[in-house]
Design a protein around this motif. Structure first.
Motif, PDB file in Angstrom:
ATOM      1  N   SER A  14      -2.475  -6.282  -6.533  1.00 28.45           N
ATOM      2  CA  SER A  14      -3.143  -7.261  -5.675  1.00 28.45           C
ATOM      3  C   SER A  14      -2.268  -8.496  -5.557  1.00 28.45           C
ATOM      4  O   SER A  14      -1.549  -8.862  -6.499  1.00 28.45           O
ATOM      5  CB  SER A  14      -4.507  -7.655  -6.249  1.00 28.45           C
ATOM      6  N   ASP A  15      -2.326  -9.171  -4.392  1.00 26.36           N
ATOM      7  CA  ASP A  15      -1.575 -10.405  -4.203  1.00 26.36           C
ATOM      8  C   ASP A  15      -2.318 -11.630  -4.728  1.00 26.36           C
ATOM      9  O   ASP A  15      -1.774 -12.732  -4.743  1.00 26.36           O
ATOM     10  CB  ASP A  15      -1.264 -10.615  -2.715  1.00 26.36           C
ATOM     11  N   PRO A  43       0.807  -1.224   0.000  1.00 20.49           N
ATOM     12  CA  PRO A  43       0.000   0.000   0.000  1.00 20.49           C
ATOM     13  C   PRO A  43       0.841   1.275   0.000  1.00 20.49           C
ATOM     14  O   PRO A  43       0.379   2.331  -0.447  1.00 20.49           O
ATOM     15  CB  PRO A  43      -0.825  -0.111   1.284  1.00 20.49           C
ATOM     16  N   GLY A  44       2.069   1.179   0.487  1.00 14.10           N
ATOM     17  CA  GLY A  44       2.929   2.356   0.561  1.00 14.10           C
ATOM     18  C   GLY A  44       3.714   2.625  -0.705  1.00 14.10           C
ATOM     19  O   GLY A  44       4.425   3.634  -0.798  1.00 14.10           O
TER      20      GLY A  44
END
Length: 248
Positions: free
Chosen positions: A129-130, A121-122
């Motif tokens: 997405s994983d 997110p950073g």
């Protein structure tokens, strides 16, 4: 090569017979077991098999031995998840692995080392997405990754950075859905994207936009499972309502 719920099969076209590979108790060089989700062949001829719950297998054709790569917590020298959906052997010989929940793994088969790409997110240029499910390498060496919920990613193998392509409500030139099921690169180098319940997309690399095809254009169903091209340049597409032949 055919993957099933019960193992992997090799079909001999000349004899019309099948060779079945299944787990053999006590034989560490037998197939690991698990539903087959992805199959690819590398430059050496070895077959790589991704499974739903038992990680990655490499079948060394010369010896007939299977070598296993299974996820181990806190061990970066193993796949990042147990569920593997798709595998790509790139131009340089590396093996790229789509995992569900662990992002994308890149395996160097010579050194047996893994490099992992995940959503952060950073970091704006990280994987979106994983939960990765589809992958293809284009003629320029970019790795394209389809996710469930995170849209489409174009990964630069040199920097590890991703460019994201997402569905935009009200924009018909955007990706039709962020839930991608399959990716296919045709003989012209065009990228086709099959989605869950939102039809087919064709990517325009010059504009970065997408052309959509769905039931309104004649597809029998908007859920696309797989795409392949024939010798005439037509696409064969499997859907929830059977098979369709598409003339681009």
């Amino acid at each position: 090569w055919i993957g099933t719920n019960g193992g992997i099969n090799r079909y001999d076209r000349e004899s019309g017979t099948f060779l079945h590979y299944k787990p053999i108790p006590g034989d560490k060089y037998s197939y690991s077991g698990g539903t087959v989700m992805g199959i690819t062949q590398d430059k050496t001829g070895d077959i790589w098999i991704g499974t739903y719950a038992n990680g990655l297998n490499r079948l060394e054709l010369k010896s007939g031995k299977f070598y296993h790569y299974k996820h181990q917590m806190e061990n970066p020298a193993t796949p990042s998840a147990t569920i593997i959906f798709n595998i790509v052997a790139d131009q340089d010989g590396d093996i790229w692995i789509c995992t569900y929940g662990g992002g994308v793994d890149r395996l160097n088969p010579v050194s047996n080392t893994f490099k992992n790409y995940r959503h952060d997110p950073g970091k704006k240029r990280s994987l979106s997405s994983d939960h990765t499910i589809a992958m293809v390498e284009d003629y320029d060496g970019w790795i394209w990754i389809g996710t469930t919920g995170g849209g489409l990613n174009r990964l630069d193998p040199e920097s590890g950075e991703c460019v994201h392509f997402r569905h935009q409500e009200g924009n018909p030139s955007s990706l039709s859905s962020d839930y991608i099921r399959t990716l296919y690169l045709d003989s012209k180098g065009q990228l086709w994207i099959g989605t869950d319940e939102a039809g087919l997309n064709l990517f325009d690399p010059e504009s970065g936009t997408f052309t959509r095809f769905d039931e309104s254009n004649g597809l029998p169903n908007n859920y696309i499972h797989a795409i392949i091209e024939d010798n005439m340049g037509e696409l064969w597409i499997s859907t929830n309502r059977g098979l369709t032949r598409f003339n681009p």
